[in-house]
Each structure stands twice: as structure tokens, then as C-alpha cells.
Design an enzyme around this catalytic site. Structure first.
Site, PDB file in Angstrom:
ATOM      1  N   GLY A 197       0.827  -1.195   0.000  1.00  0.00           N
ATOM      2  CA  GLY A 197       0.000   0.000   0.000  1.00  0.00           C
ATOM      3  C   GLY A 197       0.862   1.246   0.000  1.00  0.00           C
ATOM      4  O   GLY A 197       2.020   1.225  -0.411  1.00  0.00           O
TER       5      GLY A 197
ATOM      6  N   GLY B 288       0.774   4.134   9.127  1.00  0.00           N
ATOM      7  CA  GLY B 288       0.635   5.350   9.919  1.00  0.00           C
ATOM      8  C   GLY B 288       0.003   4.994  11.246  1.00  0.00           C
ATOM      9  O   GLY B 288       0.156   3.883  11.737  1.00  0.00           O
TER      10      GLY B 288
ATOM     11  N   CYS C 263       0.750   4.181  16.643  1.00  0.00           N
ATOM     12  CA  CYS C 263       1.745   3.249  17.193  1.00  0.00           C
ATOM     13  C   CYS C 263       2.963   3.031  16.309  1.00  0.00           C
ATOM     14  O   CYS C 263       4.094   3.260  16.745  1.00  0.00           O
ATOM     15  CB  CYS C 263       1.085   1.903  17.493  1.00  0.00           C
ATOM     16  SG  CYS C 263      -0.059   1.960  18.886  1.00  0.00           S
TER      17      CYS C 263
ATOM     18  N   LYS D  28       5.397   6.138  15.806  1.00  0.00           N
ATOM     19  CA  LYS D  28       5.950   6.579  17.091  1.00  0.00           C
ATOM     20  C   LYS D  28       6.856   5.514  17.697  1.00  0.00           C
ATOM     21  O   LYS D  28       7.966   5.812  18.164  1.00  0.00           O
ATOM     22  CB  LYS D  28       4.808   6.920  18.057  1.00  0.00           C
ATOM     23  CG  LYS D  28       5.257   7.327  19.451  1.00  0.00           C
ATOM     24  CD  LYS D  28       4.084   7.785  20.292  1.00  0.00           C
ATOM     25  CE  LYS D  28       3.187   6.639  20.708  1.00  0.00           C
ATOM     26  NZ  LYS D  28       3.815   5.759  21.735  1.00  0.00           N
TER      27      LYS D  28
END
EC number: 1.1.1.22
Length: 431
Positions: A254, A258, A261, A264
Site C-alpha cells: 500500500g 501510519g 503506534c 511513534k
């Protein structure tokens, strides 16, 4: 649940993790008080509204309203509490390290709560945080209070199910009594318990998300190679996933990952390594591949249209995944910003998203239906694989677009069918 003690639990933080944790513990029969410092959020919860979209969560909160209390008051939160759960946000700081200011605010607020039996951190934290919290509790006269790390592994859109039917319940604690208490608290949850030391438990969360992110970036690299060689990444991923050593999960190409989790936690793990003087080369490459993936989508449109200046581009789906309203680190934000920087006009559709009232979203147009966002567009990008997009009358949509150019960033639609409808159709890793 017969014979299982009912505990009084204080939950600090009414975000995704705090609300799901509190509601599910109430579902298990415990009495739960959830505290947050945001008055608007607490007022919504008290009125029976849920400030986030999470399937099943609202019904669970309503079902357990006699066992759930929402408050701004610290004393009300701690009154009679046996276990305090820390579920606050730990966003990246300017240095790239986790910002633990909210966590330390909660820890400081526990001073004097000598009736507590355990403090449990569910927030994602750097390895070694537990040792510092333990020292702070000791200094505050709470040496008799147990400490545990109990990281969460819930995915947005299925968080309630993930809590009640997890792959594992990880409990990190230095003493057996605290570990047993937290395990008992989860009595009725359908999942094995893995007890370990605190530092290992803290590492499990970061390592798990980094490995999942690696699988996604890996299949995206293979998708790019498939485009160069004429292979079909969908077929490749399907066959690779049949290997029992690998499995099919997260082998979906894809436009990149994002959410709250993966970005970060991957950056946090990389920063943790850097702070020890070690460079995680593989993870750095994983992050770079993900960053480039979004920009490759923009480049494909430029290659097809010649320029994006003056073009109208529709973004179909804004949240980082379907089944949630979460816009944190969503690929759509990068796409919208890049399109605007290239001089394009951006129209958007998403059934649940609530973008911030800041750039790039203040410079885009929002529509209630995907067909409206597509009307007059020179191109469109499928950003989030919302099932509603399969129900679009694409034949009619092709006729309302200035140019029927579509980049399917989630490989949601059938290439042959879309081309038969007159679309210039592009996808990820498919010939």
C-alpha cells in the site's frame, strides 16, 4: 469469574487505551474510575457519548455504566483504588525521545496514595522507564506498592476484541505478588499470560510494532520490484503468506503505515538504540521505505498527468486505516501537503475522519460522499480501504471526472474492471 475478587481500579487517561482498558475491566466485573484533565472529554463521557470511534466501545460503556465513573478529580479517582493504571500519551519530543511529561505528572499525583497495591504502566515507554518510576514511588513513600509494565497490543478498529481475546497478556514485574495481582485482574480474558521482568516487557511492545512495520515495508519494496519486473505482488504475497513460518498477516502492499503506534514506536526504538550508541540499520531502512512510499504515489500521478499544477485530485479516505477516526500520522496528511505544494487542488472524502483545523486540511475541500469528491477531478487516490469505496458507481464517476485517472493505494479495486470502465488505473505492485 466466579470467586474472582472485584477490584477498584483507577485509570489515568481517557484516550484510546485508557477508555478501552477501563471499559473492558468494567466488563470483567471491576469498578473503574477513569480520570482525564480534558473537561470537554469528561463531559461527553458523562453524558453517554464517546469522543472516539471504536466499534463496540460505546455499547460496552453503556452496559457497564454502574461500574464506570468519569472524573476530573484526582481524589475521586484514587479514593479506594487498589490498582492505578497509567494510560497517558507519550508522544515524540523534539529530540525524538518519548515525551514522558504526562506519565510523570500521574506518578507525582500518586504521592500519599498509600492504600494502593500496584501501579501499572500501560503507556508505551522507553526501556528503563519502569526502573525510574519504581525509584520515584520509593522516594514518595510508596515502596510497599507494587509496580508492573502491562503494554497494550490493541489495534484501533478492533481494540475491544483485542483486549478481551489477545494473543498474549504481557506483565513485567519485579515481584511475583504484583504479577499475580495483575494476572488475576484479567481473569476472564481469553489469552495466555506472559510474565517477565519490567525491561523485557517494555521492549516487547516496541519490538512487536517494529517487526510488523518491517513486514509492511518489506512487501512494499517487493511491490516496487514487481512493478519493475512485471510480477504481481498480490500473487507473490499470497504464496509467501502460505509459508507457516511467515504467515499472511501484514503482507499487504500500500502507500505506507501510519497511526498512533507504528511511526511513534519505530522512531522510539530507533532513538533508544541511538541513545545507547547503537544504530538499528534495518529499522532505519524500514522507516525510510515507508516515508518514500507516500511520495511515490504523488510521483505516479505526476508521471501520468505531466504536472499537478492546476489539477484537482481527490483523496478517498483520510484516516490511517478503516474502522477508526484516527488521523495520527495518517498517510493522507503527507499526500495532501505534497499535492498542495505541487499546486494541485485537493478534494477529500472520509466517513469518520475529523482532521485538525490546521494545514494542510484548511486548504482542502471536504465532501460527504466519495462521488462528490470525484466530480471534476483530474485524478484520485484511494488512501484508506473503506468498504464504501467498493460500492461507488465507478462507471458514473468516470464520466463526472475531468480525467478518469485513479491510483489505488490500497489495491482495493479490480484492475481489469476499472480499466474496462475507462479508468487509467494504477495500483501498488500489480501489472
Amino acid at each position: 469469574m466466579v470467586g474472582t475478587p472485584v477490584r477498584q481500579v483507577a485509570v489515568f487517561g481517557a484516550g484510546y487505551i485508557g477508555l478501552v482498558t477501563g471499559a473492558c475491566l468494567a466488563e470483567l466485573g471491576h469498578r473503574v474510575v477513569i480520570r482525564d484533565i480534558n473537561p470537554d472529554k469528561i463531559e461527553l463521557l458523562r453524558s453517554g457519548d464517546v469522543p472516539i470511534y471504536e466499534p463496540g466501545l460505546g455499547d460496552m460503556i453503556t452496559r457497564n455504566k454502574e461500574r464506570l465513573t468519569f472524573t476530573l478529580d484526582l481524589q475521586e479517582t484514587l479514593d479506594g483504588a487498589e490498582i492505578a493504571y497509567v494510560c497517558v500519551d507519550t508522544p515524540p519530543s523534539a529530540s525524538g525521545d518519548a515525551d514522558l511529561s504526562r506519565l510523570w505528572s500521574v506518578v507525582r499525583s500518586l504521592e500519599g496514595a498509600t492504600h494502593l497495591r500496584a501501579v501499572v504502566v500501560k503507556s508505551t515507554v522507553p526501556v528503563g522507564t519502569g526502573a525510574r518510576v519504581r525509584s520515584a514511588l520509593d522516594a514518595a513513600g510508596l515502596a510497599h506498592v507494587g509496580y508492573a509494565a502491562n503494554p497494550e497490543f490493541t489495534a484501533e478498529g478492533r481494540a475491544v476484541n483485542d483486549f478481551l481475546h489477545p494473543d498474549r497478556i504481557v506483565i513485567g514485574s519485579a515481584d511475583e505478588a504484583t504479577a499475580a495481582l495483575i494476572a488475576e485482574l484479567h481473569e476472564g480474558v481469553d489469552g495466555p499470560v506472559a510474565v517477565m521482568d519490567v525491561r523485557s516487557a517494555e521492549m516487547v511492545k516496541l519490538a512487536s510494532n517494529a517487526l510488523l512495520a518491517t513486514k509492511i515495508s518489506f512487501i512494499n519494496e517487493i511491490a516496487t520490484l514487481c512493478e519493475k519486473t512485471g510480477a504481481d505482488v498480490e500473487e507473490v504475497a499470497r504464496a509467501v503468506g502460505l509459508d507457516h513460518r511467515l504467515g499472511p498477516h501484514f503482507l499487504r502492499p500500500g502507500i505506507g503505515w501510519g497511526g498512533s503506534c507504528f511511526p511513534k514506536d519505530s522512531e522510539a526504538l530507533r532513538q533508544l538504540a541511538s541513545n545507547t550508541g547503537y544504530h538499528l540499520q534495518l529499522l532505519s531502512a524500514v522507516i525510510e521505505v515507508n516515508n518514500l512510499q507516500k511520495r511515490r504515489a504523488i510521483q505516479k500521478l505526476k508521471d501520468e498527468l505531466g504536472t499537478l499544477t492546476g489539477m484537482r485530485v481527490a483523496l478517498l479516505g483520510l484516516t490511517f486505516k478503516p474502522g477508526t477516526d484516527d488521523m495520527r500520522e495518517a498517510p493522507s496528511t503527507v499526500l495532501a501537503a505534497r499535492l498542495l505544494a505541487e499546486g494541485a487542488e485537493v478534494s477529500c472524502w472520509d466517513p469518520m475522519a475529523r482532521p485538525a483545523d490546521t494545514e494542510p486540511w484548511t486548504s482542502t475541500s471536504r465532501y460527504e460522499r466519495p462521488e462528490e469528491a470525484l466530480e471534476g477531478a483530474d485524478a484520485a487516490i484511494v488512501v484508506t480501504e473503506w468498504p464504501q469505496l467498493k460500492e461507488v458507481d465507478w462507471a458514473r464517476a468516470a464520466g463526472t471526472m475531468r480525467r478518469p485517472v485513479l491510483f489505488d493505494g490500497r489495491n482495493l479495486l479490480n484492475p481489469a474492471e476499472m480499466r474496462a470502465l475507462g479508468f487509467t488505473y494504477m495500483s501498488v505492485g500489480r501489472p
